[in-house]
Design an enzyme around this catalytic site. Structure first.
Site, PDB file in Angstrom:
ATOM      1  N   LYS A 122       0.830  -1.208   0.000  1.00 29.70           N
ATOM      2  CA  LYS A 122       0.000   0.000   0.000  1.00 29.70           C
ATOM      3  C   LYS A 122       0.867   1.261   0.000  1.00 29.70           C
ATOM      4  O   LYS A 122       0.354   2.367   0.082  1.00 29.70           O
ATOM      5  CB  LYS A 122      -0.895   0.034   1.242  1.00 29.70           C
ATOM      6  CG  LYS A 122      -1.872  -1.127   1.320  1.00 29.70           C
ATOM      7  CD  LYS A 122      -2.608  -1.099   2.658  1.00 29.70           C
ATOM      8  CE  LYS A 122      -3.340  -2.399   2.904  1.00 29.70           C
ATOM      9  NZ  LYS A 122      -3.674  -2.567   4.330  1.00 29.70           N
ATOM     10  N   HIS A 178      25.368  -9.831   5.745  1.00 33.55           N
ATOM     11  CA  HIS A 178      24.557 -10.932   6.269  1.00 33.55           C
ATOM     12  C   HIS A 178      25.359 -11.518   7.434  1.00 33.55           C
ATOM     13  O   HIS A 178      25.901 -12.606   7.333  1.00 33.55           O
ATOM     14  CB  HIS A 178      24.336 -11.955   5.147  1.00 33.55           C
ATOM     15  CG  HIS A 178      23.313 -13.010   5.457  1.00 33.55           C
ATOM     16  ND1 HIS A 178      22.594 -13.052   6.625  1.00 33.55           N
ATOM     17  CD2 HIS A 178      22.899 -14.069   4.728  1.00 33.55           C
ATOM     18  CE1 HIS A 178      21.778 -14.096   6.603  1.00 33.55           C
ATOM     19  NE2 HIS A 178      21.948 -14.729   5.458  1.00 33.55           N
TER      20      HIS A 178
END
Lengths: 155, 302
Positions: free
Chosen positions: B80, B129
């Site tokens: 959205k 990571h």
């Protein structure tokens, strides 16, 4: 009779003079300071003779006084520049521009996948080399060097 | 380390690495400890990464904590138009710790600056990571009984390989010798070589596997991906040169171990799987213990 020293670019009453700009960098300095967008009186000269630089440029800004952020911007593109603050036609202060160790909100990160180029996040860099300038993004950790340095438009 | 987000492998000192690795060993001995009872951990996966997400969720479950979150940004308000800033501001109210995986680089650092709870980076684009790096280090330490004086071989895509760069940075804190085996197009970037030079650490570059792998203590394999090549003919020429096969391991050290961040495609031939030198599946299991150690350290429970 004493020889009169002629000024190539006329003097200003109050304001700031940026001197010793390498001539080829004049327009870079104009751009990073957003001088095209201000209403103050500005005079500049370029390709002037200079013993140190070969050809230099000078900018005189009437009623303009720089903040640290402006000095950092100049330092990134023309670290040789000298700044003189003028009051009533006299130099009242000389400022040295120096590339700082950290810069914020001035330059863009070169990495299109960096969060700062995708959301409204203020850019932050660690200066990993001052001559030539090389910046390490605080967020994506990628290096932005002088060749792909893009300033965030001023004001 | 309490309350300190883990965003980049460069955020932790050598001592902090070693502390995490010691704790990991404790969790391996005793994997079920109810330390996270009453805690909620949010796993926000803005891009799918099943392996990493399951590993984190397994770690939280083994510690008795609860998990909330999503595995794919398509099911969230991001579709959205919600910003990362707002998503984090909302989620911090519901949890004690955020684990984030996001395709944009620097997103995890930004999330850690916005959030009132600590953040663990589970991968931010091609950048960092760190929990993978720590589990790689644990796998090395466990199999070699040390992190010093090892000869580590990195094989495959050394240019874009995030895991390789992070592990190199971490292992550069120890007395490591590096060997880089890659095609020309995927060589280790100069900045890492200059960094090793500045530390006085030795490294050697090779274009293919040769007898030199008999010196290896660790062989860290990565995938050579076709899309990394500007010239497809170059890929065809080199694609079979970086595949590890069982017969190539004959003259290697008894103690050598083969690591791979997974998923593998074909760069490790399946005939290697039965060899006791293959370690990549156990390496993935170590990831659960490593993440237990990281989570409990950050929450101040260990």
């Amino acid at each position: 009779m004493k020889e009169k020293k002629q000024l190539v670019v006329s003097a200003i009453k109050d304001g700031t003079v940026i001197d010793h700009i390498p001539a080829r960098l004049l327009f870079n300095v104009i751009n990073i300071l957003g001088l095209a967008k201000i209403d103050n009186q500005i005079t500049f000269g370029t390709n002037l003779e200079s013993k140190k630089l070969g050809k230099k440029a000078i900018i005189k800004l009437s009623e303009v006084f720089f903040r640290k952020d402006d000095l950092d911007r100049i330092a990134l593109v023309a670290p040789q520049a000298k700044i003189n603050v003028i009051r009533d036609y006299e130099v009242v202060e000389k400022k040295v521009v120096e590339v700082p160790d950290h810069i914020e909100g001035i330059a863009k990160c070169v990495n299109p996948a960096c969060i700062t180029n995708n959301e409204s996040v203020r850019t932050k860099f660690e200066v990993v080399s001052k001559q030539p300038v090389s910046l390490k993004c605080h967020y994506c950790e990628k290096i932005t060097d002088i060749d792909n340095l893009v300033m965030i438009s001023h004001k | 380390m309490v309350g300190k987000s883990l965003i980049s492998i460069n955020d932790y000192s050598k001592e902090e690495y070693l502390r995490i690795l010691d704790l990991t060993a404790e969790f391996e001995k005793k994997p079920s400890q109810n330390l996270l009872h009453g805690y909620v951990v949010a796993t926000l996966f803005f891009e799918p990464s099943t392996r990493t997400r399951l590993s984190f969720e397994s770690a939280v479950n083994r510690l008795g904590g609860k998990i909330l979150g999503f595995a794919d940004a398509n099911v969230t308000s991001v579709t959205k138009g919600e910003t990362l800033h707002d998503t984090i501001k909302m989620v911090q109210n519901y949890c004690d710790l955020i684990v984030i995986r996001h395709p944009l680089e620097g997103s995890a650092r930004y999330a850690s600056e916005v959030a009132s709870v600590p953040v663990i980076n589970a991968g931010d684009g091609a950048n960092q990571h760190p929990t993978q790096t720590l589990l790689d280090m644990y796998s090395i330490k466990k199999t070699q009984n040390t992190l010093d004086d090892l000869n580590i071989f990195f094989v495959g895509d050394l240019k874009y390989g995030r895991t390789v760069h992070s592990l190199l940075m971490a292992m550069s804190k120890f007395r490591t010798t590096f060997n880089f085996i890659s095609p020309d197009e995927l060589k280790m970037p100069n900045e890492y070589k200059l960094y090793l030079d500045s530390l006085g650490l030795k490294y050697y570059e090779h274009k293919d596997f040769t007898d030199i792998i008999s010196h290896a203590d660790i062989i860290y394999m990565t995938r050579v991906q076709k899309e990394r090549f500007s010239d497809p003919i170059e890929y065809e020429k080199v694609k079979n040169a970086y595949i590890l096969r069982n017969n190539m391991l004959e003259n290697t050290k008894d103690t050598v171990k083969i690591l791979h961040p997974l998923p593998r495609v074909n760069e490790i031939n399946e005939d290697v799987d039965e060899n006791k030198k293959a370690y990549y599946f156990i390496q993935a299991l170590n990831g659960v213990y490593t993440r237990m150690a990281i989570i409990t350290s950050i929450l101040g429970l260990k």
